[in-house]
Design a protein around this motif. Structure first.
Motif, PDB file in Angstrom:
ATOM      1  N   LEU A  80       0.940  -1.138  -0.092  1.00  0.00           N
ATOM      2  CA  LEU A  80      -0.081   0.069   0.086  1.00  0.00           C
ATOM      3  C   LEU A  80       0.934   1.320   0.021  1.00  0.00           C
ATOM      4  CD1 LEU A  80      -2.684  -1.212   2.539  1.00  0.00           C
ATOM      5  CD2 LEU A  80      -2.968  -0.872   0.297  1.00  0.00           C
ATOM      6  N   PHE A  81       2.049   1.230   0.837  1.00  0.00           N
ATOM      7  CA  PHE A  81       2.672   2.383   0.924  1.00  0.00           C
ATOM      8  C   PHE A  81       3.570   2.588  -0.528  1.00  0.00           C
ATOM      9  CE2 PHE A  81       6.674   4.192   2.445  1.00  0.00           C
ATOM     10  CZ  PHE A  81       6.426   5.708   2.790  1.00  0.00           C
ATOM     11  N   ALA A  82       4.097   1.280  -0.902  1.00  0.00           N
ATOM     12  CA  ALA A  82       5.005   1.606  -1.977  1.00  0.00           C
ATOM     13  C   ALA A  82       4.332   1.848  -3.221  1.00  0.00           C
ATOM     14  CB  ALA A  82       5.985   0.171  -2.216  1.00  0.00           C
ATOM     15  N   VAL A  83       3.302   1.476  -3.601  1.00  0.00           N
ATOM     16  CA  VAL A  83       2.562   1.828  -4.759  1.00  0.00           C
ATOM     17  C   VAL A  83       2.266   3.450  -4.812  1.00  0.00           C
ATOM     18  CG1 VAL A  83       1.803  -0.301  -5.625  1.00  0.00           C
ATOM     19  CG2 VAL A  83       0.024   1.320  -4.123  1.00  0.00           C
ATOM     20  N   GLN A  84       1.934   3.884  -3.487  1.00  0.00           N
ATOM     21  CA  GLN A  84       1.560   5.396  -3.493  1.00  0.00           C
ATOM     22  C   GLN A  84       2.806   6.280  -3.652  1.00  0.00           C
ATOM     23  OE1 GLN A  84      -1.270   6.742  -3.577  1.00  0.00           O
ATOM     24  NE2 GLN A  84      -2.016   4.429  -3.452  1.00  0.00           N
ATOM     25  N   LEU A  85       3.932   5.679  -3.332  1.00  0.00           N
ATOM     26  CA  LEU A  85       5.431   6.465  -3.213  1.00  0.00           C
ATOM     27  C   LEU A  85       5.707   6.397  -4.571  1.00  0.00           C
ATOM     28  CD1 LEU A  85       7.362   7.846  -1.247  1.00  0.00           C
ATOM     29  CD2 LEU A  85       8.716   5.692  -1.413  1.00  0.00           C
ATOM     30  N   ASN A  86       5.591   5.265  -5.452  1.00  0.00           N
ATOM     31  CA  ASN A  86       5.984   5.060  -6.633  1.00  0.00           C
ATOM     32  C   ASN A  86       5.192   6.124  -7.374  1.00  0.00           C
ATOM     33  OD1 ASN A  86       7.106   3.430  -8.826  1.00  0.00           O
ATOM     34  ND2 ASN A  86       5.019   2.852  -9.237  1.00  0.00           N
ATOM     35  N   ASP A  87       3.900   6.349  -7.148  1.00  0.00           N
ATOM     36  CA  ASP A  87       2.931   7.511  -7.948  1.00  0.00           C
ATOM     37  C   ASP A  87       3.435   8.707  -7.608  1.00  0.00           C
ATOM     38  OD1 ASP A  87       1.177   5.793  -9.018  1.00  0.00           O
ATOM     39  OD2 ASP A  87      -0.440   6.427  -7.840  1.00  0.00           O
ATOM     40  N   ILE A  88       3.700   9.108  -6.275  1.00  0.00           N
ATOM     41  CA  ILE A  88       4.108  10.317  -5.949  1.00  0.00           C
ATOM     42  C   ILE A  88       5.593  10.611  -6.488  1.00  0.00           C
ATOM     43  CG2 ILE A  88       4.892  11.702  -3.906  1.00  0.00           C
ATOM     44  CD1 ILE A  88       2.875  10.191  -2.337  1.00  0.00           C
ATOM     45  N   ALA A  89       6.546   9.621  -6.655  1.00  0.00           N
ATOM     46  CA  ALA A  89       7.761   9.690  -7.119  1.00  0.00           C
ATOM     47  C   ALA A  89       7.693  10.059  -8.617  1.00  0.00           C
ATOM     48  CB  ALA A  89       8.686   8.391  -6.935  1.00  0.00           C
ATOM     49  N   ALA A  90       6.622   9.267  -9.457  1.00  0.00           N
ATOM     50  CA  ALA A  90       6.775   9.574 -10.724  1.00  0.00           C
ATOM     51  C   ALA A  90       6.337  11.036 -11.023  1.00  0.00           C
ATOM     52  CB  ALA A  90       5.728   8.615 -11.373  1.00  0.00           C
ATOM     53  N   PHE A  91       5.231  11.386 -10.335  1.00  0.00           N
ATOM     54  CA  PHE A  91       4.759  12.882 -10.335  1.00  0.00           C
ATOM     55  C   PHE A  91       5.747  14.095 -10.100  1.00  0.00           C
ATOM     56  CE2 PHE A  91       2.811  16.628  -8.387  1.00  0.00           C
ATOM     57  CZ  PHE A  91       1.901  16.959  -9.280  1.00  0.00           C
ATOM     58  N   THR A  92       6.765  13.661  -8.942  1.00  0.00           N
ATOM     59  CA  THR A  92       7.616  14.499  -8.504  1.00  0.00           C
ATOM     60  C   THR A  92       8.890  14.562  -9.606  1.00  0.00           C
ATOM     61  OG1 THR A  92       7.131  14.053  -6.327  1.00  0.00           O
ATOM     62  CG2 THR A  92       9.010  15.355  -6.468  1.00  0.00           C
ATOM     63  N   PHE A  93       9.445  13.542 -10.039  1.00  0.00           N
ATOM     64  CA  PHE A  93      10.510  13.429 -10.827  1.00  0.00           C
ATOM     65  C   PHE A  93       9.815  13.985 -12.201  1.00  0.00           C
ATOM     66  CE2 PHE A  93      12.368  10.560  -7.776  1.00  0.00           C
ATOM     67  CZ  PHE A  93      13.667  10.816  -8.095  1.00  0.00           C
ATOM     68  N   GLY A  94       8.700  13.610 -12.535  1.00  0.00           N
ATOM     69  CA  GLY A  94       7.999  14.265 -13.871  1.00  0.00           C
ATOM     70  C   GLY A  94       8.107  15.853 -13.668  1.00  0.00           C
ATOM     71  N   SER A 112       8.760   8.531 -14.893  1.00  0.00           N
ATOM     72  CA  SER A 112       8.834   6.970 -14.891  1.00  0.00           C
ATOM     73  C   SER A 112      10.077   6.319 -14.212  1.00  0.00           C
ATOM     74  CB  SER A 112       8.255   6.500 -16.143  1.00  0.00           C
ATOM     75  OG  SER A 112       8.428   5.005 -16.230  1.00  0.00           O
ATOM     76  N   LEU A 113      11.205   6.803 -14.828  1.00  0.00           N
ATOM     77  CA  LEU A 113      12.401   6.168 -14.203  1.00  0.00           C
ATOM     78  C   LEU A 113      12.793   6.568 -13.077  1.00  0.00           C
ATOM     79  CD1 LEU A 113      14.647   6.765 -17.568  1.00  0.00           C
ATOM     80  CD2 LEU A 113      13.866   4.744 -16.755  1.00  0.00           C
ATOM     81  N   GLY A 114      12.373   7.885 -12.407  1.00  0.00           N
ATOM     82  CA  GLY A 114      12.661   8.506 -11.240  1.00  0.00           C
ATOM     83  C   GLY A 114      11.711   7.381 -10.207  1.00  0.00           C
ATOM     84  N   ALA A 115      10.402   7.061 -10.570  1.00  0.00           N
ATOM     85  CA  ALA A 115       9.822   6.020  -9.726  1.00  0.00           C
ATOM     86  C   ALA A 115      10.299   4.972  -9.596  1.00  0.00           C
ATOM     87  CB  ALA A 115       8.438   6.174 -10.509  1.00  0.00           C
ATOM     88  N   LEU A 116      10.830   4.383 -10.794  1.00  0.00           N
ATOM     89  CA  LEU A 116      11.395   2.815 -10.840  1.00  0.00           C
ATOM     90  C   LEU A 116      12.646   2.944  -9.668  1.00  0.00           C
ATOM     91  CD1 LEU A 116      11.914   0.140 -11.765  1.00  0.00           C
ATOM     92  CD2 LEU A 116      12.790   0.960 -13.886  1.00  0.00           C
ATOM     93  N   ALA A 117      13.303   4.003  -9.858  1.00  0.00           N
ATOM     94  CA  ALA A 117      14.747   3.994  -9.038  1.00  0.00           C
ATOM     95  C   ALA A 117      14.229   4.117  -7.542  1.00  0.00           C
ATOM     96  CB  ALA A 117      15.694   5.394  -9.341  1.00  0.00           C
TER      97      ALA A 117
END
Lengths: 236, 315
Positions: free
Chosen positions: B190-204, B225-230
């Motif tokens: 639950l936490f990781a998929v949210q962080l993944n979303d937020i990271a994609a938004f922020t890095f974008g 997308s790459l920021g989120a993956l990292a």
């Protein structure tokens, strides 16, 4: 291969209160379930507590769309009229309900749309628009529209003047109009009372009439109103 | 198992509850202070924040109550998600299919709840995995029972996508609650998929230049997308306490599943919405859209993570 034809629900981006007050309503499974259970409870209540009697049920032209008009004295009226229509038409029976009263707050809208299946009728400013919605409803087969042509509950129990809306709705159309008379509802639950009293109520359903042969116009509207008021009074 | 019933005594649950609760409080304070200072309209962010304020206690509450509440909760979310899907596509007008899929989701939820009749383990895994065969067979019989052909293939197809994707695949999240380490697994996901979303938004926002999938979701970028993956690749190590029994292979796979799968899940719901022609799937949660707009990543991630865990450690 051609694309599929999707049909998204029209209220997808609306909040609950908007959805409840909107019309025509999108179907919701839970709404149908709640309405069906409520209808059974209401019918049982009317039968047991008010010993409701229905006379002339065979006069309903079931299967085609029609308008049911009656005198209006009590909050029991709409419940009695919907209970007069067979249960399988429950979700296609729409009592026109004053938008300024029944759809003015979330709890009222919820009750008026989920339990009563009310059609929000704007009797103040957008009467023509509301009539157009009613016409559209009657254009589809198998719908029942319940209208109280007096426009409000009678404070004395006597039959008031019929407003022109019903005349404008059916003039020049073959839509059957069924007059009905509600007896005892005023004694059981008059305007201003807090709780219904266990008085007997009777629903008398008259013969359907239609006004397709009359030319549209002010006089025809008045004639229809007078004719229907007479028919309702004759049943009383 | 009994000590798991009271989640507050579970160190993993307690750690996440304190951490997420702390994040909520800090975010609330930052919004309160930042709004007047920046002189910007933050009302839409407030709406989103209030949405979280409703969702997080509900999620933590269900998990806290244990496996039964969690599995039923996932089942209810699936049904709600399917309803949104059905209303968006127009399938909802056909109640035979809608009710059949609801019953299918209820059945899958039941297989997660009951014990395996052969082994006595919590959750009937064999039936859970076999359920698509039975439910799809049942959906196929609907046109036959009704003796109808027009538009039936479309309805059956939409029902199958609805059941398999939104009911069964998402249902893996519920089945995961049968695991001994379910607090760690579920809270992490639950936490990781949210962080993944937020990271994609922020890095974008910070570095975004190249559109990721211009036709599907024009605001997403390759850089985001790459920021989120990292971020998602690093997270399993940072939160290793959630699954202390994981070795390097599991940690890498967890990162990949969330980092890649989460984004695919997001884009899956996006392409469905684009094809159907709606902006959001609903308005259930203030500031977040519908259930499907919120759990899109989880639907994709849940089964992949589940079977990875099962491969290495069993569930």
């Amino acid at each position: 291969m051609s694309d599929w034809d999707y049909r998204p629900a029209s209220d997808l981006d609306q909040g609950l209160s908007e959805r409840l007050a909107g019309f025509p309503r999108e179907p919701h499974l839970w709404m149908y379930v709640v309405r069906s259970i409520a209808a059974l409870a209401i019918r049982l209540w009317l039968r047991l507590y008010h010993r409701m009697e229905i006379v002339g049920r065979d006069n309903l032209p079931l299967g085609q769309s029609f308008v049911l008009v009656a005198n209006h004295q009590s909050h029991l009226d709409a419940l009695m009229l919907t209970s007069g229509v067979p249960l399988r038409y429950l979700h296609r029976t729409f009592p026109a309900a004053a938008a300024d009263y029944f759809f003015s707050s979330l709890p009222r809208s919820a009750f008026a749309s989920v339990v009563i299946n009310g059609l929000p009728f704007d009797r103040k400013t957008k009467g023509a628009e509301s009539l157009a919605v009613c016409r559209q409803l009657l254009g589809n087969p198998g719908n029942v529209l319940i209208i109280f042509p007096e426009g409000t509950r009678s404070a004395t129990g006597d039959l008031g003047r019929f407003r022109s809306g019903i005349g404008r709705l059916v003039e020049g159309t073959d839509t059957p109009v069924v007059p009905a008379y509600l007896a005892g509802a005023y004694e059981a639950f008059p305007k201003g009372a807090l709780f219904p009293r266990p008085r007997k109520v009777i629903l008398r359903i008259g013969e359907a009439r239609s006004y397709g042969n009359l030319e549209a116009g002010r006089e025809t509207v008045d004639h229809i109103c007078a004719d229907l008021a007479g028919a309702v009074r004759a049943l009383g | 198992m009994s000590e798991l019933v009271l989640g507050v005594f579970d160190p993993v649950f307690a750690a996440y509850a304190v951490f997420i609760g702390g994040l909520l409080i800090v975010a609330g304070l930052v919004l309160t202070v930042l709004g007047p200072i920046m002189k910007k309209d933050v009302s839409s962010i407030w709406r989103t924040y209030l949405g979280w304020l409703i969702m997080i206690p509900a999620l933590l509450g269900a998990l806290y109550l244990g496996r039964v509440a969690t599995i039923i909760g996932v089942g209810l979310l699936s049904m709600r998600g399917f309803k949104e899907f059905a209303r968006a596509t127009g399938l909802y007008e056909d109640w035979w299919h809608v009710v059949a899929v609801y019953l299918g989701i209820a059945a899958v939820t039941a297989t997660s709840l009951v014990a395996d009749p052969n082994t006595g383990d919590a959750g009937w895994y064999g039936m859970f995995m076999a359920s698509p065969a039975y439910i799809i067979a049942a959906l196929m019989t609907i046109p036959i029972i009704r003796n109808e052909t027009r538009g039936q293939l479309q309805r059956v197809s939409l029902s199958i996508v609805g059941f398999v994707y939104l009911g069964w695949m998402f249902g893996h999240l519920g089945f995961l609650a049968n695991s001994e380490q379910f607090y760690g697994y579920l809270l992490y996901l639950l936490f990781a998929v949210q962080l993944n979303d937020i990271a994609a938004f922020t890095f974008g926002k910070l570095f975004g230049k190249h559109k990721l999938r211009s036709e599907i979701s024009p605001n997403k970028t390759v850089e985001g997308s790459l920021g989120a993956l990292a971020t998602s690749m690093a997270l399993p190590w940072l939160l290793h306490f959630s699954f202390p029994h994981f070795g390097t292979a599991e940690l890498v796979l967890t990162g990949l599943i969330v980092g890649v799968g989460g984004q695919f899940g997001d884009l899956t719901i996006s392409f469905i919405k684009r094809d159907v022609g709606v902006k959001d799937m609903g308005v259930l949660i203030p500031g977040h859209g519908g259930i499907l707009d919120r759990v899109d990543s989880l639907i994709f991630v849940a089964p992949l993570f589940f079977h990875m865990v099962r491969w290495f450690h069993g569930v």
